[in-house]
Design a protein around this motif. Sequence first.
Motif: not given
Length: 438
Positions: A361-369
């Motif tokens: 989840y944190l990786l998804r957030m860090m690769t969001s805009w």
Amino acid sequence: MDDFWAGALWALKIWLYLIILLIMIPSMFGFSLGISEIYMTVLVKTLEWATLNIQKANSDEGTLKPSSSNGLIQRENGSMEKELEELRRSRPKPPVGGDFTLSDCFYFTRQGIESIVDDEVTQRFTSEELVSWNLLTRTNNDFQYISLKLTLVYGLGIIVRYCILAPLRITLTIIGVSWLVIGTSAVGLLPNWRIKFWLSELVHVMCYRICARGLSATIRYHNRENKPKKGGICVANHTSPIDIVILCTDGCYAMVGQVHGGLMGIIQRAMVRSCPHVWFERSEMKDRHLVTKRLKDHVNDKKKLPILIFPEGTCINNTSVMMFKKGSFEIGTTIYPVAIKYDPKFGDAFWNSSKHSMVSYLLRMMTSWALVCNVWYLPAMHQQEGEDAVQFANRVKSAIAHQGGLVDLQWDGGLKRAKVKETFKEQQQKKYSNMVVK
């Protein structure tokens, strides 16, 4: 080979110096050099341009308006009594046997089919639907080729998010968490004087601000005059574990939770040395009287920080507020409601713990805009005379839902992993039986 490693070390030093000077120091003291504002302006313009291109490409077919539902069910908001009355209007009443008619079965059949096709609970644990695609693959399940320009911008976005933003955000997060552990451990060595608590709050807020910059967070706080005060409990709707970072960048809170192992356990032990957080062992969490007593002891000490609690007990997808557990409303202290609403256009903040691990989840957030949200501090609320804890919790929940533009639901978030309680079924049965037997 030595020249290569020397060059890599030099590049790493420059990278860290730029992060410290341009991002970390400004964030620690609560101001910005304008870099994030420029980034957000460019991002908004890019997404607006993409939206226009998508609308133009779909203009011949007609654009469907998104909905929180799948569109198959047109629900009626009437009560059981009104809907059954409509069904019975053309049916003669039986001469004996109470007020039962066979047509009543159609009401319960329709309710059951609606719940199977599109229930109110399951859709709250899936990602929020968007008005238009935000150039993230994860928010466009029906991805298809639209235009060459849009494809090139999408490809450029992948490079920016994964090759520039992700390394920067990961670096900031590691620094923020490391400083939190080191700083709180160091402050914890001081005697319990006033300066210790002042330094503890300073360290907590600074480190949370660094972590917020690690998510490119743009947070708008409203009605700061209503911020939670010491001796009270702050309650908020829950979308993500990041909710804690969002709130703690604007003030320090005492956390409540279960003792963990691993990295989370190290962070918890470091934090509690400098600030009186309320951690429970797994066996203690089941003892409601012990939990209530620990919370009461904390709020009765007006020198301690306000407690931060998410009464839903699970993450909801940023569209609604589900049932608040009554425990925090039985303490008998001031409740400070806070509404949090994320803008899904820049990234999906919802954590689906059944689908993604915390790291994923944190990786998804860090690769969001970016992470864009609004936080509203609502006026303090107190339990009214003759009002029990459940009614008080529902009143606070309704206020949060209204302020945040969220749907106010009566369902328990625990249904994410459990079945409907028998007591709820019995309530519906009793309600119908009272109509039949008069």
